[in-house]
Design a protein around this motif. Structure first.
Motif, PDB file in Angstrom:
ATOM      1  N   ASN A   1      51.709  46.894  47.190  1.00  0.00           N
ATOM      2  CA  ASN A   1      50.580  46.640  48.316  1.00  0.00           C
ATOM      3  C   ASN A   1      49.983  48.043  48.785  1.00  0.00           C
ATOM      4  OD1 ASN A   1      50.860  43.825  47.731  1.00  0.00           O
ATOM      5  ND2 ASN A   1      52.125  43.836  49.807  1.00  0.00           N
TER       6      ASN A   1
ATOM      7  N   THR B   1      47.200  50.667  50.667  1.00  0.00           N
ATOM      8  CA  THR B   1      45.911  50.860  51.708  1.00  0.00           C
ATOM      9  C   THR B   1      45.399  52.268  51.249  1.00  0.00           C
ATOM     10  OG1 THR B   1      47.197  50.004  53.352  1.00  0.00           O
ATOM     11  CG2 THR B   1      45.642  51.460  54.302  1.00  0.00           C
TER      12      THR B   1
ATOM     13  N   THR C   1      42.336  55.133  51.615  1.00  0.00           N
ATOM     14  CA  THR C   1      41.793  56.218  52.647  1.00  0.00           C
ATOM     15  C   THR C   1      40.694  56.836  51.749  1.00  0.00           C
ATOM     16  OG1 THR C   1      43.495  57.743  52.821  1.00  0.00           O
ATOM     17  CG2 THR C   1      43.353  55.793  54.242  1.00  0.00           C
TER      18      THR C   1
ATOM     19  N   SER D   1      48.199  43.304  46.978  1.00  0.00           N
ATOM     20  CA  SER D   1      46.933  43.575  47.277  1.00  0.00           C
ATOM     21  C   SER D   1      46.334  44.871  47.941  1.00  0.00           C
ATOM     22  CB  SER D   1      47.146  42.719  48.846  1.00  0.00           C
ATOM     23  OG  SER D   1      48.159  43.412  49.725  1.00  0.00           O
ATOM     24  N   VAL D   2      45.156  45.025  48.144  1.00  0.00           N
ATOM     25  CA  VAL D   2      44.570  46.369  48.621  1.00  0.00           C
ATOM     26  C   VAL D   2      43.833  46.007  49.999  1.00  0.00           C
ATOM     27  CG1 VAL D   2      42.568  47.623  48.361  1.00  0.00           C
ATOM     28  CG2 VAL D   2      44.191  47.144  46.213  1.00  0.00           C
ATOM     29  N   THR D   3      44.109  47.117  50.802  1.00  0.00           N
ATOM     30  CA  THR D   3      43.291  47.164  52.042  1.00  0.00           C
ATOM     31  C   THR D   3      42.623  48.424  52.093  1.00  0.00           C
ATOM     32  OG1 THR D   3      45.316  46.275  53.256  1.00  0.00           O
ATOM     33  CG2 THR D   3      43.701  47.585  54.465  1.00  0.00           C
ATOM     34  N   TRP D   4      41.141  48.184  52.157  1.00  0.00           N
ATOM     35  CA  TRP D   4      40.054  49.310  52.203  1.00  0.00           C
ATOM     36  C   TRP D   4      39.950  49.772  53.486  1.00  0.00           C
ATOM     37  CZ3 TRP D   4      38.976  50.906  47.427  1.00  0.00           C
ATOM     38  CH2 TRP D   4      38.964  49.882  46.412  1.00  0.00           C
TER      39      TRP D   4
ATOM     40  N   ALA E   1      38.575  51.039  57.218  1.00  0.00           N
ATOM     41  CA  ALA E   1      37.867  50.063  58.038  1.00  0.00           C
ATOM     42  C   ALA E   1      36.197  50.630  58.052  1.00  0.00           C
ATOM     43  CB  ALA E   1      38.291  50.094  59.484  1.00  0.00           C
TER      44      ALA E   1
ATOM     45  N   THR F   1      35.040  41.161  52.526  1.00  0.00           N
ATOM     46  CA  THR F   1      35.583  42.097  51.625  1.00  0.00           C
ATOM     47  C   THR F   1      35.767  41.447  50.354  1.00  0.00           C
ATOM     48  OG1 THR F   1      36.387  43.367  53.343  1.00  0.00           O
ATOM     49  CG2 THR F   1      37.482  43.919  51.160  1.00  0.00           C
TER      50      THR F   1
ATOM     51  N   THR G   1      41.202  41.534  45.714  1.00  0.00           N
ATOM     52  CA  THR G   1      41.635  42.270  44.876  1.00  0.00           C
ATOM     53  C   THR G   1      42.132  41.494  43.567  1.00  0.00           C
ATOM     54  OG1 THR G   1      42.914  43.119  46.692  1.00  0.00           O
ATOM     55  CG2 THR G   1      43.689  43.676  44.500  1.00  0.00           C
TER      56      THR G   1
END
Length: 231
Positions: free
Chosen positions: A155, A157, A159, A186-189, A191, A202, A205
């Motif tokens: 997973n 994140t 930046t 999963s991917v967190t882009w 904010a 959003t 993924t």
């Protein structure tokens, strides 16, 4: 020199003392006061020396500040002279002026008679792609490239770093291709991205063994994201 110390005076005579005690204390006090005069003079001399030294420090600091200011002025003058020399050399070599041409590409004019700043890019532009397999916290350095091909190993994140300062008339486009292997991580882009999707949601993924491209447009301080092609 150490800080001078004054010798403590003996106990003073008191009205409650008997005559002999009173007289003895009085004699001792007078003698001690006489002896303290040289000590007081030594202390005053030491204080005067400290005041003089502090004044010297202040003068030295003032001189150093003046010297630093003069150095800064000379450095500024040297920079101006160097810029003028560079401009003169460029003009002598037939190069156009740099003023007012921020980030414009330099190209050969029609007929190959010289060079000029282009208002539009007419030639093929090939940008290096940053390809990596990684997970966790991943930094996408826009100072290195605007094309990223990332295969997830966990997973992740993302930046964005190295984002250039853009004017109101400038835009930067970044492409990030995300690939999942046998496991759909999963991917967190970052904010604050304005997603051009229904409800501003959003995009998901990609599933396992799938790839998905994401496009980002940097406009001033605004980042607009959208889902591109995928498998």
């Amino acid at each position: 020199m150490a800080v001078p110390q004054l010798t403590l005076l003996p106990d003073p005579p008191l009205l409650t003392d008997d005559e002999d005690t009173y007289n003895a204390k009085a004699d001792a006090t007078v003698i001690a006061q006489q002896k303290s005069i040289p000590e007081i003079n030594t202390s005053l001399t030491w204080i005067g020396a400290q005041v003089t030294a502090i004044g010297g420090y202040a003068t030295t600091a003032s001189n150093a500040a003046t010297s630093a200011s003069d150095s800064a002025t000379l450095a500024g003058q040297a920079k101006t002279q160097a810029q003028a020399a560079a401009a003169a050399a460029g003009s002598a070599a037939g190069l156009p002026s740099l003023a007012g041409n921020d980030r414009r590409p330099l190209g050969v004019v029609p007929g190959a008679t010289g060079v000029s700043w282009l208002t539009a890019i007419k030639s093929l532009y090939i940008e290096p792609s940053v390809k990596q397999s990684s997970g966790g916290a991943v930094s996408l350095n826009l100072g290195t490239s605007g094309l990223f091909d990332v295969t997830l190993t966990s997973n992740t994140t993302f930046t964005f770093t190295g984002v250039p300062s853009l004017s109101a008339t400038e835009m930067l486009v970044v492409v990030v291709r995300v690939t999942n292997g046998a496991t759909g991580y999963s991917v967190t882009w970052p904010a604050g991205i304005v997603w051009e999707a229904s409800g501003g949601v959003t995009p998901p993924t990609p599933n396992a063994n799938k790839s998905q491209e994401f496009l980002f447009t940097f406009e001033g301080s605004t980042v607009i994201g959208r889902k591109g092609a995928g498998t």
